[in-house]
Design a protein around this motif. Structure first.
Motif, PDB file in Angstrom:
ATOM      1  N   ARG A 170      10.216  20.277  -1.843  1.00 22.72           N
ATOM      2  CA  ARG A 170       9.587  20.911  -0.685  1.00 22.72           C
ATOM      3  C   ARG A 170      10.087  22.342  -0.548  1.00 22.72           C
ATOM      4  O   ARG A 170       9.344  23.232  -0.164  1.00 22.72           O
ATOM      5  N   ALA A 171      11.349  22.530  -0.871  1.00 22.66           N
ATOM      6  CA  ALA A 171      11.895  23.882  -1.002  1.00 22.66           C
ATOM      7  C   ALA A 171      11.990  24.206  -2.485  1.00 22.66           C
ATOM      8  O   ALA A 171      12.016  23.305  -3.323  1.00 22.66           O
ATOM      9  N   GLN A 172      11.994  25.480  -2.823  1.00 18.66           N
ATOM     10  CA  GLN A 172      12.113  25.865  -4.226  1.00 18.66           C
ATOM     11  C   GLN A 172      12.868  27.173  -4.339  1.00 18.66           C
ATOM     12  O   GLN A 172      12.987  27.935  -3.383  1.00 18.66           O
ATOM     13  N   GLY A 173      13.409  27.414  -5.530  1.00 25.32           N
ATOM     14  CA  GLY A 173      14.153  28.636  -5.761  1.00 25.32           C
ATOM     15  C   GLY A 173      13.292  29.716  -6.393  1.00 25.32           C
ATOM     16  O   GLY A 173      12.084  29.557  -6.579  1.00 25.32           O
ATOM     17  N   THR A 174      13.933  30.827  -6.725  1.00 24.96           N
ATOM     18  CA  THR A 174      13.256  31.954  -7.366  1.00 24.96           C
ATOM     19  C   THR A 174      13.536  31.911  -8.866  1.00 24.96           C
ATOM     20  O   THR A 174      14.661  31.630  -9.280  1.00 24.96           O
ATOM     21  N   PHE A 175      12.526  32.167  -9.666  1.00 24.03           N
ATOM     22  CA  PHE A 175      12.714  32.189 -11.111  1.00 24.03           C
ATOM     23  C   PHE A 175      13.656  33.339 -11.487  1.00 24.03           C
ATOM     24  O   PHE A 175      13.394  34.496 -11.168  1.00 24.03           O
ATOM     25  N   ARG A 176      14.745  32.997 -12.163  1.00 22.40           N
ATOM     26  CA  ARG A 176      15.654  34.011 -12.677  1.00 22.40           C
ATOM     27  C   ARG A 176      15.014  34.706 -13.879  1.00 22.40           C
ATOM     28  O   ARG A 176      14.215  34.129 -14.610  1.00 22.40           O
ATOM     29  N   ARG A 177      15.420  35.953 -14.126  1.00 18.91           N
ATOM     30  CA  ARG A 177      14.678  36.792 -15.071  1.00 18.91           C
ATOM     31  C   ARG A 177      15.137  36.681 -16.519  1.00 18.91           C
ATOM     32  O   ARG A 177      14.389  37.009 -17.425  1.00 18.91           O
ATOM     33  N   ALA A 178      16.382  36.245 -16.755  1.00 18.52           N
ATOM     34  CA  ALA A 178      16.976  36.371 -18.090  1.00 18.52           C
ATOM     35  C   ALA A 178      16.143  35.707 -19.179  1.00 18.52           C
ATOM     36  O   ALA A 178      15.909  36.288 -20.245  1.00 18.52           O
ATOM     37  N   VAL A 179      15.677  34.475 -18.941  1.00 22.10           N
ATOM     38  CA  VAL A 179      14.947  33.747 -19.987  1.00 22.10           C
ATOM     39  C   VAL A 179      13.636  34.444 -20.339  1.00 22.10           C
ATOM     40  O   VAL A 179      13.155  34.356 -21.480  1.00 22.10           O
ATOM     41  N   PHE A 180      13.054  35.173 -19.393  1.00 26.07           N
ATOM     42  CA  PHE A 180      11.796  35.864 -19.660  1.00 26.07           C
ATOM     43  C   PHE A 180      12.006  37.055 -20.599  1.00 26.07           C
ATOM     44  O   PHE A 180      11.074  37.478 -21.287  1.00 26.07           O
ATOM     45  N   GLN A 181      13.232  37.599 -20.629  1.00 30.24           N
ATOM     46  CA  GLN A 181      13.521  38.674 -21.574  1.00 30.24           C
ATOM     47  C   GLN A 181      13.370  38.177 -23.001  1.00 30.24           C
ATOM     48  O   GLN A 181      12.926  38.922 -23.886  1.00 30.24           O
ATOM     49  N   ALA A 182      13.706  36.915 -23.240  1.00 30.10           N
ATOM     50  CA  ALA A 182      13.567  36.344 -24.586  1.00 30.10           C
ATOM     51  C   ALA A 182      12.109  36.330 -25.013  1.00 30.10           C
ATOM     52  O   ALA A 182      11.784  36.623 -26.175  1.00 30.10           O
ATOM     53  N   ALA A 183      11.200  35.989 -24.090  1.00 28.69           N
ATOM     54  CA  ALA A 183       9.769  35.989 -24.414  1.00 28.69           C
ATOM     55  C   ALA A 183       9.280  37.396 -24.710  1.00 28.69           C
ATOM     56  O   ALA A 183       8.474  37.607 -25.629  1.00 28.69           O
ATOM     57  N   ALA A 250       8.632  37.186 -14.576  1.00 32.81           N
ATOM     58  CA  ALA A 250       9.144  36.052 -13.803  1.00 32.81           C
ATOM     59  C   ALA A 250       8.323  35.853 -12.536  1.00 32.81           C
ATOM     60  O   ALA A 250       7.992  34.723 -12.157  1.00 32.81           O
ATOM     61  N   ARG A 251       7.968  36.951 -11.890  1.00 26.66           N
ATOM     62  CA  ARG A 251       7.176  36.865 -10.657  1.00 26.66           C
ATOM     63  C   ARG A 251       5.781  36.321 -10.940  1.00 26.66           C
ATOM     64  O   ARG A 251       5.264  35.476 -10.202  1.00 26.66           O
ATOM     65  N   ALA A 252       5.180  36.773 -12.032  1.00 27.62           N
ATOM     66  CA  ALA A 252       3.841  36.293 -12.391  1.00 27.62           C
ATOM     67  C   ALA A 252       3.852  34.816 -12.741  1.00 27.62           C
ATOM     68  O   ALA A 252       2.921  34.075 -12.418  1.00 27.62           O
ATOM     69  N   ALA A 253       4.917  34.360 -13.393  1.00 25.61           N
ATOM     70  CA  ALA A 253       5.004  32.953 -13.802  1.00 25.61           C
ATOM     71  C   ALA A 253       5.162  32.019 -12.609  1.00 25.61           C
ATOM     72  O   ALA A 253       4.794  30.849 -12.687  1.00 25.61           O
ATOM     73  N   GLN A 254       5.688  32.525 -11.490  1.00 20.97           N
ATOM     74  CA  GLN A 254       5.927  31.668 -10.336  1.00 20.97           C
ATOM     75  C   GLN A 254       4.831  31.779  -9.281  1.00 20.97           C
ATOM     76  O   GLN A 254       4.791  30.986  -8.343  1.00 20.97           O
ATOM     77  N   GLN A 255       3.938  32.734  -9.429  1.00 22.71           N
ATOM     78  CA  GLN A 255       2.860  32.894  -8.456  1.00 22.71           C
ATOM     79  C   GLN A 255       1.930  31.686  -8.456  1.00 22.71           C
ATOM     80  O   GLN A 255       1.733  31.046  -9.497  1.00 22.71           O
ATOM     81  N   PRO A 256       1.299  31.388  -7.299  1.00 21.07           N
ATOM     82  CA  PRO A 256       0.282  30.321  -7.272  1.00 21.07           C
ATOM     83  C   PRO A 256      -0.827  30.630  -8.251  1.00 21.07           C
ATOM     84  O   PRO A 256      -1.176  31.790  -8.484  1.00 21.07           O
TER      85      PRO A 256
END
Length: 270
Positions: A170-183, A250-256
């Motif tokens: 019901r609550a969720q966190g924010t996607f951290r950015r580090a793993v997206f640097q690998a992509a 990271a922001r785009a990956a977590q957007q609805p």
């Protein structure tokens, strides 16, 4: 505080729905379910030496069987690209998320080093070429990102939970950015996946594995529940170059989700 994400505020006492009194007749069913899960995990360990020869479709079915054996129905909407380097990212609620994400596409999991010491599952993770991270060593972060990028360049799928910790759902966190640097470094697409659990027509936190909760307690809650449904929504992939930097990615990956999945759209019910 972790280098990947501060501890989530979710706790079993505050967030996880208290189970109703377990009826005596539900106990044998729960024991059978947990036994079936254990047998499937042991079968997976036995077959790891033949991993390269096992069809991905069979691996996906095996992952769904694990969740189904625990008494949870599975609904997957959308599919991921079957081949090529791909970063799969999802929100994180439960230990069930791991086989659910692998049911979308078999992948090398990114997991905390503690998972290596879990009974049975830790052995399977190690033999399954899991990429382990030490979240308490910030200086190890660049090497971890480089290893992920290397696996992606080789054409592997890598699955990660960028929140860095489990949340109740019901609550969720924010996607951290580090793993997206690998992509970004590997020039591969990112496939966002949304996982949720429902019971009796509404969202439930019963499968959550949060805070000081124990794995055994979470396993028992799932096994003694009736009517649990896991819903997995595979969203449209973000192509290489679709975001200018890791923060935006990271922001785009977590957007609805705002668009239909780019790959074939299917609904699977197990």
């Amino acid at each position: 505080m972790s280098a990947w994400l501060p501890t989530a505020p979710c706790t079993p006492q505050a967030c996880v729905e208290a189970s109703a009194a377990v009826r005596a007749r539900a106990v044998p069913r729960a024991v059978l379910r947990l036994g079936a899960v254990l047998l499937l995990l042991l079968a997976g360990i036995a077959l790891t030496p033949f991993g390269a020869r096992i069809p991905p479709s069979l691996v996906r079915r095996w992952c769904r069987w694990i969740v189904r054996a625990a008494g949870v129905r599975v609904r997957i909407t959308g599919t991921a690209a079957p081949t090529g380097g791909l970063l799969l990212v999802a929100n994180h609620i439960s230990w069930l998320d791991i086989p659910l994400l692998a049911a979308v596409r078999p992948a090398r999991m990114l997991a905390k080093t503690e998972v290596r010491h879990w009974p049975v599952a830790g052995v399977l993770a190690a033999r399954g070429k899991t990429l382990f991270i030490d979240r308490d060593r910030l200086r190890a972060l660049p090497d971890t990102v480089a290893r992920i990028a290397g696996a992606l360049r080789e054409g592997a799928a890598v699955a990660a939970f960028p929140e860095g910790s489990t949340w109740c759902g019901r609550a969720q966190g924010t996607f951290r950015r580090a793993v997206f640097q690998a992509a970004l470094d590997a020039g591969v697409p990112v496939q966002p996946v949304r996982i949720g659990y429902r019971l009796g027509g509404g969202t439930t936190t019963a499968p959550a594995y949060v805070g000081e909760d124990t794995l055994l307690a979470s396993l028992w809650r799932v096994a003694t529940s009736r009517g649990l449904i896991a819903e997995v929504e595979v969203r449209a992939p973000i192509p290489p170059g679709g975001s200018p930097d890791r923060r935006a990615l990271a922001r785009a990956a977590q957007q609805p989700e705002t668009a239909a999945p780019a790959w074939t759209h299917t609904v699977l019910v197990a």
